[in-house]
Design an enzyme around this catalytic site. Structure first.
Site, short mmCIF file in Angstrom:
data_model
loop_
_atom_site.label_atom_id
_atom_site.label_comp_id
_atom_site.label_asym_id
_atom_site.label_seq_id
_atom_site.Cartn_x
_atom_site.Cartn_y
_atom_site.Cartn_z
CG ASP A 163 89.96 1.94 71.43
OD1 ASP A 163 90.84 2.03 70.55
OD2 ASP A 163 88.76 1.95 71.15
C1 BGC Z 1 89.04 2.24 67.78
C2 BGC Z 1 89.24 0.74 67.83
C3 BGC Z 1 90.38 0.34 66.92
C4 BGC Z 1 91.63 1.10 67.32
C5 BGC Z 1 92.83 0.75 66.47
C6 BGC Z 1 90.36 3.00 67.98
O1 BGC Z 1 90.19 4.34 67.76
O2 BGC Z 1 88.13 2.62 68.77
O3 BGC Z 1 88.05 0.09 67.47
O4 BGC Z 1 90.58 -1.04 67.00
O5 BGC Z 1 91.37 2.49 67.16
O6 BGC Z 1 92.73 1.22 65.19
#
Ligand code: BGC
Length: 761
Positions: free
Chosen positions: A307
């Site tokens: 993430d």
């Molecule tokens: C979130 C994810 C997301 C990623 C990309 C992160 O902060 O936890 O769910 O897919 O950002 O935007």
């Protein structure tokens, strides 16, 4: 008790076919072998690196992104040619038009097409309720609402349409579905989940993955799914995003892993890792989960992606790595294949340190090869190596009426009727309505976060032509019958949701002229850290507005557009009707009108326990002790509304529940037949929910667990028998080491007020 270990017989109760994408294609594997034999170390490392779109956009002197956005060719060349990066994600600060997406994607792909790079980029986006970052796209209800439809076919259609429109935007990879369980109602991402139950989340999750990825191969109308966030992210003890979760192995195995396992078996191609830590181990360092469970035990052939900035967080937040170098080594060796770094110049540091780690033997070349093999496999499977990127010539069904109709259908089947005293609903169109409340006149409250912007609270991007509640009422009953006085507003104060009463005198004056008052209550759109809240209580001023409305003695209908169950105990009794809309998307208000005015029947059912108290948080599958009251009776489980609850205008009756045998032996199946009749005046959809209880076990059993469900349409007067074939899998529970077992003994099936027992011999 004797413990029995059974092989899991998978019984398809529903229409979903098993995984169809052939992830082990010998031709593809031999192409990967050839690639790997020719790639330099730097090229391999680059494949594991993901950067954000912002990192390659032109900026002005104050470092702000220039609008309309322009790709900075120098930055893109540096990233793709010099650092060989393999993936890009996201949108800048807001939604983009189809033309802008085409410009971005063509530009990026030209590097592969013109042979400046040997491997194409995989681009990822959070298209979590439709392609929410493409202007004009079909916006569906959020996942929590989809789950409330209890209709896997609709979830599949949502997946198909979202995949189609994602491809129309030139993107092949969707960071969705969220398969975390909604077991911490304070958590800001509750609405992104498929509810609190692992079985419901598994069935709906599999259907979404099917819709996203399609059959056989990811063709020009499908995308790679990304299951997230593996695993336990949704249960932070403090309720705040990305804070520690403490989850016993038993619960991980019984509750949190099954939806992911089901979707992996369905052929999901990628998976994103939990940003938080569970039992003291950050998701990105959890070798047991990422490598042993996922890749070895489940034989997951796709790739894992970190993430946002999570390698960095291992040392800067979790304090489990000495520095970024140590973090990269620990994260990568645990099983993270691609790192969402995602900024510049951080990605350069990442590439340099990864290269060094391999040279110094801290990361074995086999491990790097395995990660790159997985990434190349997905890129090949989704057609990125084709010069046209496997794109169709046109996507003329983008935002078509057919797509919008399905989004409305999804809202229609999810909106849930929680109370309807004296049949106040359906409303009659000749009645004068006074509409009020913070969520009444702006679409942002029906779409929530991840809508055109990350937090979804900028109304200037609202989809043209899509209606808010006020507009939908005006269309339905005409402006002359609609009185409007907002009376209460939601806003952010120092980052926290706040509300204020405004001009309640006007509201009281209008109430005198109205036949019915409708209050649109809810939450300010938000997600992730900015969405942290401190209490589950619905804001004081909204409760106050309801009390002001009750004092007028007019019937009051409450609409709840909430991202999680907010406590409303003190305003429930005096409400004439209560309707939960969840976050129903761009066509939610249209669907709501059909339901409020009786053109369709309600068929949504809560996919979570609607909590009654802020402090006492309980779930439907609690053990018997939770139901024991101070006085010793078993009536203490008393949520506002139970998981699975929901009313309809017709309320079908359950006539019988029969089993085809009274005992089974290991390996056998049991048939459960439920007879249900619609004695109402119109057709309706009923969610037949089958629960199972293990009556005595060596470890405290859940009081009941959902083991099957089916949504059926019953015409007026129709009687139907629904058969469920149940396997031993439904009798399993996890022992203290997380091993799934079943024990001999007595079990009970329940459907509504009917039950029948059988034994496992
Ligand atoms: C979130 C994810 C997301 C990623 C990309 C992160 O902060 O936890 O769910 O897919 O950002 O935007």
């Amino acid at each position: 008790m004797i413990r029995l270990f059974f092989s899991i017989i998978s019984v398809c109760i529903f229409i979903h076919a098993k995984a169809q994408i052939n992830v082990s294609n010998p031709e593809i594997e031999s192409r990967i072998d050839q690639f790997l034999s020719k790639m330099t170390l730097e090229e391999k490392v680059g494949q594991t690196c993901q950067i954000t779109l912002d990192a390659i956009l032109k900026r002005d002197n104050a470092f702000a992104v220039i609008e309309p956005i322009q790709i900075d060719t120098q930055k893109l060349t540096e990233a793709l040619v010099q650092f060989h990066i393999g993936s890009i994600l996201n949108v800048g600060s807001h939604t983009l038009g189809l033309k802008e997406w085409k410009y971005i994607q063509d530009n990026i792909h030209s590097y592969f097409k013109e042979k400046k790079t040997n491997v194409p980029i995989i681009y990822g986006i959070d298209a979590i309720h439709g392609v929410n970052y493409t202007i004009g796209a079909t916006l569906f209800p959020h996942e929590i609402a989809l789950a409330a439809s209890w209709n896997p076919e609709l979830a599949k259609s949502f997946g198909e349409i979202t995949a189609y429109e994602t491809r129309a935007s030139g993107i092949h990879w969707n960071f969705s579905p969220v398969l975390d369980l909604a077991r911490q109602p304070l958590w800001s991402r509750f609405f992104e989940t498929l509810g609190e139950d692992p079985y419901l989340a598994s069935e709906m999750g599999k259907a979404i993955v099917n819709g996203y990825q399609g059959k056989d191969k990811v063709d020009a109308y499908h995308v790679a799914a990304c299951l997230k966030h593996f695993v336990g992210y949704s249960n932070p003890q403090s309720g705040r995003d990305r804070t520690p979760a403490w989850i016993p192995e038993k619960m991980i195995a019984e509750l949190y892993l099954p939806p992911f396992k089901a979707a992996v078996e369905q052929g999901a191609l990628t998976l994103m890792i939990n940003s938080g830590d569970v039992n003291g181990i950050p998701g990105h360092m959890n070798y047991n989960l990422l490598t042993k469970t996922l890749k070895e035990d489940w034989d997951f052939k796709g790739f894992t992606v970190s993430d946002w900035e999570d390698f960095d967080f291992l040392h800067s937040v979790h304090n489990t790595a000495d520095d970024i170098y140590d973090a990269i080594i620990k994260g990568f060796n645990a099983g993270v294949d691609m790192s969402m770094v995602p900024y510049s110049p951080q990605y350069k540091t990442y590439c340099e340190l990864m290269t060094r780690a391999v040279k110094e033997g801290k990361i074995k070349e086999e491990r790097l090869n395995d990660a790159v093999r997985r990434i190349l496999r997905v890129k090949l499977l989704i057609g990125l190596f084709e010069t046209n990127r496997n794109q169709a010539d046109n996507y003329n069904k983008f935002a078509s009426d057919a797509h919008k109709k399905l989004a409305q259908e999804a809202a229609l089947e999810s909106i849930t009727l929680l109370k309807n005293s004296n049949n106040i609903l359906p409303l009659s169109a000749d009645k004068k309505v006074l509409l009020a409340g913070p969520c009444s006149d702006n679409l942002i409250f029906l779409n929530g976060a991840w809508t055109h912007t990350w937090q979804g609270d900028d109304a200037k991007y609202n989809t043209a032509g899509a209606k808010n509640i006020k507009e939908a009422f005006a269309q339905k009953i005409g402006k002359d019958k609609l009185l409007f006085s907002k009376a209460c507003e939601l806003y952010l104060d120092k980052g926290y949701e706040s509300s204020r009463l405004v001009n309640t005198q006007e509201f009281q004056k209008f109430a005198k002229k109205a036949d019915v008052i409708v209050l649109a209550l809810g939450e300010y759109p938000s997600t992730e850290k900015p969405g942290d809240i401190r209490s589950l209580n619905l804001s004081k001023e909204q409760l106050e507005l309801a009390k002001i409305a009750y004092a007028t003695k007019k019937p009051v209908v409450l609409l709840l557009s909430e991202a999680r169950p907010r406590i409303i105990r003190e305003i429930v009794d005096d409400a004439a009707a209560i309707v939960h809309t969840y976050l129903p998307g761009d066509y939610g208000a249209d669907a709501l009108m059909k339901l409020l005015y009786g053109e369709a029947d309600f068929s949504g059912r809560l996919p979570f326990t609607y909590q009654k108290y802020d402090g006492q948080i309980e779930f439907y599958d609690h053990p018997r002790s939770v139901a024991k009251s101070k006085a010793g009776s078993f009536d203490a489980f008393n949520p506002q509304w139970e998981f699975g609850y929901g009313l309809s205008y017709n309320m079908p009756e359950y006539k019988s529940l029969d089993l085809d045998k009274s005992s089974i032996k290991g390996g056998a199946l049991i048939k459960v037949s439920v007879k249900v009749v619609n004695k109402g005046k119109t057709s309706t959809k009923e969610v037949v929910q089958l629960y199972i209880s293990d009556l005595k076990a060596s470890m405290v059993p859940a009081g009941k667990k959902l083991c099957a469900f089916q949504k059926v349409e019953l015409k007026a007067g129709e009687e139907r028998t629904i058969d469920f074939i149940i396997s031993e899998k439904s009798l399993y529970f996890a022992d203290s080491n997380g091993k799934m077992i079943a024990e001999k003994g007595k079990f009970r099936f329940t459907v509504k007020n009917l039950s029948a027992e059988f034994s496992l011999d």
